[in-house]
Write a protein that holds these residues in place. Structure first.
Motif, short mmCIF file in Angstrom:
data_model
loop_
_atom_site.label_atom_id
_atom_site.label_comp_id
_atom_site.label_asym_id
_atom_site.label_seq_id
_atom_site.Cartn_x
_atom_site.Cartn_y
_atom_site.Cartn_z
N UNK A 30 -7.39 50.23 -23.41
CA UNK A 30 -8.23 49.96 -22.23
C UNK A 30 -7.85 48.66 -21.54
N UNK A 31 -7.51 47.62 -22.31
CA UNK A 31 -7.17 46.34 -21.68
C UNK A 31 -5.85 46.43 -20.92
N UNK A 32 -4.92 47.26 -21.39
CA UNK A 32 -3.67 47.45 -20.67
C UNK A 32 -3.87 48.31 -19.43
N UNK A 33 -4.81 49.24 -19.49
CA UNK A 33 -5.13 50.04 -18.31
C UNK A 33 -5.68 49.14 -17.20
N UNK A 34 -6.61 48.23 -17.59
CA UNK A 34 -7.17 47.30 -16.60
C UNK A 34 -6.08 46.37 -16.07
N UNK A 35 -5.20 45.92 -16.96
CA UNK A 35 -4.12 45.03 -16.56
C UNK A 35 -3.19 45.73 -15.56
N UNK A 36 -2.88 47.00 -15.83
CA UNK A 36 -1.99 47.76 -14.97
C UNK A 36 -2.60 47.99 -13.59
N UNK A 37 -3.88 48.34 -13.56
CA UNK A 37 -4.57 48.56 -12.28
C UNK A 37 -4.58 47.28 -11.45
N UNK A 38 -4.99 46.17 -12.09
CA UNK A 38 -5.04 44.89 -11.39
C UNK A 38 -3.65 44.48 -10.92
N UNK A 39 -2.65 44.64 -11.79
CA UNK A 39 -1.29 44.26 -11.44
C UNK A 39 -0.72 45.06 -10.29
N UNK A 40 -0.98 46.36 -10.27
CA UNK A 40 -0.45 47.21 -9.19
C UNK A 40 -1.10 46.89 -7.85
N UNK A 41 -2.39 46.58 -7.87
CA UNK A 41 -3.07 46.18 -6.62
C UNK A 41 -2.46 44.92 -6.07
N UNK A 42 -2.30 43.93 -6.94
CA UNK A 42 -1.70 42.66 -6.54
C UNK A 42 -0.26 42.85 -6.07
N UNK A 43 0.48 43.75 -6.72
CA UNK A 43 1.87 44.01 -6.37
C UNK A 43 2.02 44.57 -4.97
N UNK A 44 0.98 45.22 -4.47
CA UNK A 44 1.01 45.75 -3.09
C UNK A 44 0.54 44.69 -2.10
N UNK A 45 -0.54 44.01 -2.43
CA UNK A 45 -1.16 43.06 -1.49
C UNK A 45 -0.33 41.79 -1.33
N UNK A 46 0.08 41.17 -2.45
CA UNK A 46 0.76 39.88 -2.38
C UNK A 46 2.05 39.90 -1.54
N UNK A 47 2.99 40.84 -1.76
CA UNK A 47 4.19 40.85 -0.92
C UNK A 47 3.90 41.22 0.54
N UNK A 48 2.86 42.04 0.77
CA UNK A 48 2.52 42.42 2.15
C UNK A 48 2.13 41.19 2.97
N UNK A 49 1.27 40.35 2.38
CA UNK A 49 0.89 39.11 3.05
C UNK A 49 2.04 38.11 3.00
N UNK A 50 2.76 38.11 1.89
CA UNK A 50 3.86 37.17 1.71
C UNK A 50 4.95 37.31 2.74
#
Length: 269
Positions: free
Chosen positions: A8-28
């Motif tokens: 479960x903790x890796x599932x949460x980590x993956x979800x959070x990481x994938x969201x950030x992976x889309x948002x951060x470079x888009x703004x960056x």
């Protein structure tokens, strides 16, 4: 790998990481093209100050970090207007002030050392369900606003004077953009930490700009490299028992180096 996805903790980590992976470079991408690559670094230190304030007042650190980041982002925009010929001074001033205040507040904060280290270097595997909800909501808000004002943001990014002459509310658009950057920094910090937050906003973009032939191409590649960095970085961190935040960012750096080498080889041919 399949075992990792059952936790479960890796599932949460993956979800959070994938969201950030889309948002951060888009703004960056917009940030880099505005020649403000260090802007995210300054805001990450401000966010850390807000986190320390949250620990001190026993409130949700992510919320206080976001409030500090938004306030500092608007303040930095105001300082940039005061130093028009030396706009990078605004970044240096905020970075110095935020770092000093963060050190003071962290010395007073009653949080555990592990909690402080989690915000400094990231601790994606300890992301809670609440953190995932916050990251998801903020990510959706940032992307929705970015899509809504996409053309206007392009205009102010590439030629601010022309955008002003065309009748666009440049000052308002700039303020909106800096708020989006602050929100992105806030949600990214929980994943990779304050010391690495700007890296995930800049490194995938740097790789994309090496090979992209258009803005849309650069945007698509930036997000793709960000997603690849998170997926590979998290997998390696789990398999080799490494720090997830550092592993994700280092993977992004390796991708950048691979792209640079590929471009050099193609140019020789």
């Amino acid at each position: 790998m399949l075992e990792m996805l059952t936790l479960s903790f890796m599932q949460r980590a993956l979800i959070a990481g994938l969201i950030v992976a889309v948002v951060a470079p888009s703004i960056g991408l917009f940030l880099v093209l505005r020649r403000l690559a260090l802007y995210g670094d300054a805001l990450s230190h401000v966010t850390l100050t807000g986190v320390a304030a949250g620990m001190l007042t026993r409130t949700y650190p992510v919320a206080t970090g976001l409030l500090f980041a938004v306030a500092a982002s608007l303040g930095m925009d105001w300082l940039r207007q005061s130093y028009r010929k030396y706009s990078e001074m605004a970044v240096a001033i905020v970075l110095a002030g935020a770092l000093a205040l963060a050190v003071i507040l962290l010395s007073l904060a009653t949080g555990s050392t592990s909690e402080i280290m989690a915000y400094l270097f990231g601790s994606i595997v300890t992301v809670s369900r609440t953190d995932v909800y916050v990251i998801a909501v903020l990510g959706i808000v940032v992307l929705a606003v970015l899509v809504a004002v996409y053309k206007e943001m392009l205009a102010t990014t590439f030629d601010e004077e022309y955008a002003r002459i065309s009748g666009l509310p440049v000052r308002l658009l700039n303020m909106l953009f800096y708020v989006l950057v602050a929100l992105t920094v806030g949600l990214t910090m929980r994943v990779v930490g304050a010391l690495l937050v700007s890296s995930l906003m800049v490194v995938p973009v740097g790789a994309a700009l090496q090979v992209a032939r258009s803005f849309r191409g650069a945007l698509a590649l930036s997000v793709s490299f960000g997603l690849l960095s998170v997926l590979v970085g998290l997998s390696l961190a789990y398999l080799l028992d490494l720090a997830p935040g550092g592993t994700v960012v280092f993977t992004a750096v390796l991708i950048l180096l691979a792209v640079v080498v590929y471009k050099r080889i193609r140019s020789v041919e």
